[in-house]
Design an enzyme around this catalytic site. Structure first.
Site, short mmCIF file in Angstrom:
data_model
loop_
_atom_site.label_atom_id
_atom_site.label_comp_id
_atom_site.label_asym_id
_atom_site.label_seq_id
_atom_site.Cartn_x
_atom_site.Cartn_y
_atom_site.Cartn_z
N GLY A 28 -9.86 -7.00 -4.80
CA GLY A 28 -9.06 -6.08 -5.58
C GLY A 28 -8.32 -6.84 -6.66
N ASP A 152 -0.12 2.91 -2.58
CA ASP A 152 -1.50 2.58 -2.94
C ASP A 152 -2.49 3.11 -1.91
OD1 ASP A 152 -3.47 1.51 -4.56
OD2 ASP A 152 -3.34 -0.50 -3.71
#
Length: 311
Positions: A28, A152
């Site tokens: 990520g 998130d």
């Protein structure tokens, strides 16, 4: 919003401290995660997920996530096993979840041209919300409320164990109102397409912000598409779609689930489910009333069927 292009994490060799790196599990904007093997004090082999923060990520962000994982313990949250450093590189060793993440599961179903069963979608939502309810109410060891918001929630941060457990992970951008943890005020740090309307405006986050993200995930599971995705790379266009939060639900969708989605994805925080428990309660009621109350064993069998897991 600046979207960074992920860069590989450099490691000096396949062996990292006591761990032997096997393969990369995912990456990520802030970190990469590797599958690694080790041997415990009894000489028994075991595997872990080893997380390395990228070199350009502030050390404070890594420390915040490591500290949070050490403080939080719940069946629906990914557990930290160890924090360490080798060859000058810090790492977090976490439990290995062989079922992978929800994003991978969704792609596997798409390739097999199979829908995500509504009962299982509701179950995944309930389990994620169990973890978030604990997360939102977490306190320091002295009993002071942390005021945590995950910030998130998206399919890449929802994981499955081989036993059918559903767990929330990746606390790298979590915000604590009661402590100096998380991104600076006014910074939208989560994944763009899963931000809440208030997140896009840089406003303070609340548990209802995570509820909105769970609503987006549920919409994807139930309808096979993202409610606010646009065929553009223009961040402003996407943010405006999230702020408007206009839903186009088909008549074929179960009325109860449609009502739940509308409330979870209400752009007005006041009209939305305020807590993880409120949304979980609505999903549980629907599950029981519809006769689709899914068990952990059901999830285990389903994962074995879709992903070919053994055991």
């Amino acid at each position: 919003m600046h979207v960074a292009v992920p860069r590989p994490v450099e490691v000096p060799s396949r062996r990292f401290g006591q761990y032997l790196l096997r393969s990369r599990l995912g990456s990520g904007g802030m970190a990469e995660v590797f599958l690694a093997d080790a041997v415990d004090v009894r000489g028994q082999p075991f595997s872990v997920a080893l997380k390395f923060m990228r070199k350009d990520v502030p050390a404070e962000a890594f420390a915040d996530e490591a500290d949070l994982m050490g403080l939080l313990e719940h069946p629906n949250l990914v557990q930290r096993l160890e924090v360490g450093e080798a060859f000058g590189r810090p790492f977090i060793a976490m439990e290995l979840l062989v079922g992978g993440d929800l994003g991978g599961l969704m792609r596997a179903l798409q390739q097999q041209r199979r829908p995500f069963p509504p009962g299982l979608a509701a179950h995944v939502g309930i389990e994620v919300l169990r973890g978030l309810a604990y997360f939102h109410q977490a306190r320091t060891r002295s009993g002071r409320p942390l005021g945590l918001v995950h910030g998130d929630i998206n399919p890449a941060n929802i994981f499955f164990s081989g036993e059918g457990d559903v767990k929330v992970g990746d606390f790298g951008v979590a915000k604590a109102q009661g402590a100096d943890i998380g991104p600076a005020d006014g910074v939208a740090a989560g994944k763009l397409h899963y931000l809440s309307p208030e997140q896009t405006r840089g406003e303070p986050l609340t548990p209802a912000s995570d509820v909105f993200a769970v609503g987006i995930v549920l919409h994807e599971l139930l309808l096979g598409r993202h409610p606010f995705r646009r065929d553009t790379t223009d961040v402003k266009v996407v943010m405006n779609a999230i702020r408007a939060a206009r839903l186009h639900l088909p008549d074929t969708l179960d009325r109860g689930l449609a009502a739940i989605l509308r409330k979870a994805l209400d752009p007005d925080v006041v009209s939305r489910y305020h807590t993880a428990g409120e949304l979980a309660g609505a999903l549980l009621t629907w599950s029981l009333d519809s006769g689709q109350d899914i068990t952990r064993m059901d999830v285990r069998r389903w994962l074995a069927d879709v992903l070919g897991l053994i055991g």
